[in-house]
Structures are given as C-alpha cells and as structure tokens.
Design a protein around this motif. Structure first.
Motif, PDB file in Angstrom:
ATOM      1  N   GLY A 101       1.814  17.325   1.523  1.00  0.00           N
ATOM      2  CA  GLY A 101       2.382  16.904   0.256  1.00  0.00           C
ATOM      3  C   GLY A 101       2.540  15.286   0.131  1.00  0.00           C
ATOM      4  O   GLY A 101       1.967  14.650   1.154  1.00  0.00           O
ATOM      5  N   TYR A 102       2.701  14.820  -1.127  1.00  0.00           N
ATOM      6  CA  TYR A 102       2.816  13.491  -1.162  1.00  0.00           C
ATOM      7  C   TYR A 102       3.967  12.537  -0.348  1.00  0.00           C
ATOM      8  O   TYR A 102       3.645  11.676   0.455  1.00  0.00           O
ATOM      9  N   GLN A 103       5.123  13.173  -0.052  1.00  0.00           N
ATOM     10  CA  GLN A 103       6.082  12.792   0.819  1.00  0.00           C
ATOM     11  C   GLN A 103       5.598  12.656   2.341  1.00  0.00           C
ATOM     12  O   GLN A 103       5.729  11.554   2.869  1.00  0.00           O
ATOM     13  N   GLU A 104       4.849  13.611   2.814  1.00  0.00           N
ATOM     14  CA  GLU A 104       4.472  13.596   4.079  1.00  0.00           C
ATOM     15  C   GLU A 104       3.141  12.598   4.327  1.00  0.00           C
ATOM     16  O   GLU A 104       3.025  11.699   5.216  1.00  0.00           O
ATOM     17  N   ARG A 107       4.768   9.340   4.763  1.00  0.00           N
ATOM     18  CA  ARG A 107       5.409   9.078   5.983  1.00  0.00           C
ATOM     19  C   ARG A 107       4.290   8.816   7.201  1.00  0.00           C
ATOM     20  O   ARG A 107       4.413   7.771   7.845  1.00  0.00           O
ATOM     21  N   ILE A 108       3.039   9.457   6.663  1.00  0.00           N
ATOM     22  CA  ILE A 108       1.923   8.795   7.612  1.00  0.00           C
ATOM     23  C   ILE A 108       1.577   7.465   7.041  1.00  0.00           C
ATOM     24  O   ILE A 108       1.117   6.566   8.174  1.00  0.00           O
ATOM     25  N   LEU A 109       1.681   7.259   5.908  1.00  0.00           N
ATOM     26  CA  LEU A 109       1.260   5.716   5.463  1.00  0.00           C
ATOM     27  C   LEU A 109       2.321   4.777   6.266  1.00  0.00           C
ATOM     28  O   LEU A 109       2.054   3.710   6.907  1.00  0.00           O
ATOM     29  N   GLU A 110       3.580   5.128   6.355  1.00  0.00           N
ATOM     30  CA  GLU A 110       4.472   4.333   7.054  1.00  0.00           C
ATOM     31  C   GLU A 110       4.044   4.158   8.444  1.00  0.00           C
ATOM     32  O   GLU A 110       4.233   2.846   9.060  1.00  0.00           O
ATOM     33  N   ASN A 111       3.738   5.276   9.081  1.00  0.00           N
ATOM     34  CA  ASN A 111       3.035   5.253  10.547  1.00  0.00           C
ATOM     35  C   ASN A 111       2.139   4.306  10.797  1.00  0.00           C
ATOM     36  O   ASN A 111       1.951   3.700  11.737  1.00  0.00           O
ATOM     37  N   LEU A 112       1.115   4.251   9.916  1.00  0.00           N
ATOM     38  CA  LEU A 112      -0.165   3.512   9.945  1.00  0.00           C
ATOM     39  C   LEU A 112       0.285   1.952   9.709  1.00  0.00           C
ATOM     40  O   LEU A 112      -0.312   1.191  10.577  1.00  0.00           O
ATOM     41  N   PHE A 113       1.479   1.710   8.916  1.00  0.00           N
ATOM     42  CA  PHE A 113       1.778   0.409   8.896  1.00  0.00           C
ATOM     43  C   PHE A 113       2.517  -0.185  10.068  1.00  0.00           C
ATOM     44  O   PHE A 113       2.550  -1.211  10.682  1.00  0.00           O
ATOM     45  N   ARG A 114       3.312   0.951  10.785  1.00  0.00           N
ATOM     46  CA  ARG A 114       3.874   0.694  12.097  1.00  0.00           C
ATOM     47  C   ARG A 114       2.878   0.272  13.336  1.00  0.00           C
ATOM     48  O   ARG A 114       3.283  -0.543  14.065  1.00  0.00           O
ATOM     49  N   VAL A 115       1.784   0.791  13.278  1.00  0.00           N
ATOM     50  CA  VAL A 115       0.723   0.589  13.900  1.00  0.00           C
ATOM     51  C   VAL A 115       0.332  -0.898  13.862  1.00  0.00           C
ATOM     52  O   VAL A 115       0.049  -1.803  14.719  1.00  0.00           O
ATOM     53  N   LYS A 132      -7.423   1.569   2.170  1.00  0.00           N
ATOM     54  CA  LYS A 132      -8.461   2.652   1.871  1.00  0.00           C
ATOM     55  C   LYS A 132      -7.594   3.967   1.993  1.00  0.00           C
ATOM     56  O   LYS A 132      -8.077   5.180   1.289  1.00  0.00           O
ATOM     57  N   ILE A 133      -7.162   4.318   3.355  1.00  0.00           N
ATOM     58  CA  ILE A 133      -6.656   5.757   3.457  1.00  0.00           C
ATOM     59  C   ILE A 133      -5.669   5.733   2.437  1.00  0.00           C
ATOM     60  O   ILE A 133      -5.597   6.898   2.001  1.00  0.00           O
ATOM     61  N   ALA A 134      -4.796   4.760   2.075  1.00  0.00           N
ATOM     62  CA  ALA A 134      -3.646   5.233   0.998  1.00  0.00           C
ATOM     63  C   ALA A 134      -4.351   5.566  -0.285  1.00  0.00           C
ATOM     64  O   ALA A 134      -3.949   6.647  -0.919  1.00  0.00           O
ATOM     65  N   THR A 135      -5.517   4.887  -0.627  1.00  0.00           N
ATOM     66  CA  THR A 135      -6.223   5.315  -1.835  1.00  0.00           C
ATOM     67  C   THR A 135      -6.711   6.630  -1.722  1.00  0.00           C
ATOM     68  O   THR A 135      -6.703   7.400  -2.578  1.00  0.00           O
ATOM     69  N   LEU A 136      -7.185   7.239  -0.606  1.00  0.00           N
ATOM     70  CA  LEU A 136      -7.851   8.373  -0.288  1.00  0.00           C
ATOM     71  C   LEU A 136      -6.650   9.370  -0.154  1.00  0.00           C
ATOM     72  O   LEU A 136      -6.704  10.783  -0.549  1.00  0.00           O
ATOM     73  N   PHE A 137      -5.376   8.876   0.062  1.00  0.00           N
ATOM     74  CA  PHE A 137      -4.246  10.161  -0.074  1.00  0.00           C
ATOM     75  C   PHE A 137      -3.651   9.972  -1.476  1.00  0.00           C
ATOM     76  O   PHE A 137      -2.759  10.653  -1.769  1.00  0.00           O
ATOM     77  N   LYS A 142       2.153   1.251  -6.259  1.00  0.00           N
ATOM     78  CA  LYS A 142       3.719   0.889  -6.055  1.00  0.00           C
ATOM     79  C   LYS A 142       4.288   1.252  -4.722  1.00  0.00           C
ATOM     80  O   LYS A 142       5.044   0.661  -3.923  1.00  0.00           O
ATOM     81  N   ASP A 143       4.001   2.567  -4.524  1.00  0.00           N
ATOM     82  CA  ASP A 143       4.517   3.009  -3.181  1.00  0.00           C
ATOM     83  C   ASP A 143       3.834   2.375  -1.680  1.00  0.00           C
ATOM     84  O   ASP A 143       4.547   2.306  -0.913  1.00  0.00           O
ATOM     85  N   PHE A 144       2.488   2.077  -1.990  1.00  0.00           N
ATOM     86  CA  PHE A 144       1.804   1.258  -0.952  1.00  0.00           C
ATOM     87  C   PHE A 144       2.401  -0.020  -0.535  1.00  0.00           C
ATOM     88  O   PHE A 144       2.712  -0.351   0.307  1.00  0.00           O
ATOM     89  N   ILE A 145       3.100  -0.714  -1.772  1.00  0.00           N
ATOM     90  CA  ILE A 145       3.598  -2.006  -1.502  1.00  0.00           C
ATOM     91  C   ILE A 145       4.853  -1.891  -1.177  1.00  0.00           C
ATOM     92  O   ILE A 145       5.356  -2.591   0.198  1.00  0.00           O
ATOM     93  N   ASN A 146       5.712  -0.730  -1.365  1.00  0.00           N
ATOM     94  CA  ASN A 146       7.174  -0.696  -0.985  1.00  0.00           C
ATOM     95  C   ASN A 146       7.043  -0.161   0.293  1.00  0.00           C
ATOM     96  O   ASN A 146       8.033  -0.540   1.084  1.00  0.00           O
ATOM     97  N   THR A 147       6.196   0.407   0.766  1.00  0.00           N
ATOM     98  CA  THR A 147       6.036   0.878   2.144  1.00  0.00           C
ATOM     99  C   THR A 147       5.674  -0.007   2.942  1.00  0.00           C
ATOM    100  O   THR A 147       6.146  -0.370   4.028  1.00  0.00           O
TER     101      THR A 147
END
Length: 158
Positions: A101-104, A107-115, A132-137, A142-147
């Motif tokens: 789902g969206y929330q999961e 969380r993956i997006l958060e981990n991508l930024f951590r890397v 690109k991954i965020a767009t495909l997700f 807004k969530d991309f920037i906040n993350t």
C-alpha cells in the motif's frame, strides 16, 4: 516481469549454497530482491557505491525490514545480478505496487533516501533515481518532498 524475476531468482538459488527460503515466510524472496535492487539502484546512481551506502543497505534490510543477516549477501548478489540483467525499474516498482500500500511505499521511499544520504551527500543522479521510483510508486510530490526533508534531518542528526 514476475516470470523473468522468478526465473532469475530460481537460477540464483539453484547455483547457491544457501538454503531455499521456507514456504511460510512473510515475504517471498523475489520481494527481497526487488527491495535490494531498488536500494542498490540508488547507491549505484552516481556510479560510486560507497561503503557507507553498502552498510546502510545492509542495516535497512536487517533492522528496518526484518531480514536475517545471513540472507543479506544473497539478496544483494541477486539484486546486483537483476540490475546487470537489465530487469527494469518499472518492473521492480510494479512488483512493489502490486503487493504494498501507499504507506509501505512511503517507507521504502524513506529507505531510498537513507541510502542516498548515508555518505552525507545527495547527488543529482541519486535524487533523480529516487524521484523516478517515487513517480512509479504514485507518491505525491508533497510526500516526496516531506520524506526527503525528514530523512535529510534524520541523517544529519545521527
């Protein structure tokens, strides 16, 4: 994509000395490879795979995703092979979109930024790969920037 990915994983597992995963595992091995591949794509985006990025990927897979430490080398080797075999980013993200789902996905997006931030810098290529991954997700801008801001602050304060 699923058929290609399953064939690839079966080939990797059959050539491996590792035991095959148990049937009752919460997440199938192909999902682990997909996650490892997405994290690795970010690390490789700038053509420099630093030791900090590798440590962060391992930490994410074990502490945040709950995978066993002994599984990590196989996950990463499989992810690297999937990337070399040109299994595309759309295929990887499609796998995640179908199962999470969206929330999961956030969380993956958060981990991508951590890397990306693990070596204390976010370079253009890493940012564009994550975008690109965020767009495909189907992650909102807004969530991309906040993350991005949240993880930047987290990684700066560690």
């Amino acid at each position: 994509m699923t058929g290609l990915l399953n064939q690839f994983i079966n080939r990797v597992l059959s050539g491996s000395s590792h035991k095959k995963p148990r049937q009752k595992e919460e997440r199938p091995i192909e999902e682990r490879v997909v996650l490892g591949a997405l994290l690795s794509l970010v690390a490789y985006a700038d053509n420099v795979f630093s030791s900090e990025e590798e440590k962060m990927i391992k930490k994410i897979l074990v502490s945040r995703c709950g995978y066993k430490e002994e599984e990590v080398p196989l996950i990463l080797a499989s992810a690297r092979e999937a990337i070399r075999s040109c299994l595309d980013i759309q295929g990887f993200t499609r796998e995640v979109n179908q199962r999470r789902g969206y929330q999961e996905r956030l969380r993956i997006l958060e981990n991508l930024f951590r890397v990306a931030f693990s070596d204390q810098s976010l370079v253009y290529q890493e940012l564009e790969t994550i975008r690109k991954i965020a767009t495909l997700f189907w992650i909102s801008h807004k969530d991309f920037i906040n993350t991005k801001l949240k993880i930047k602050k987290e990684m700066t304060n560690r």
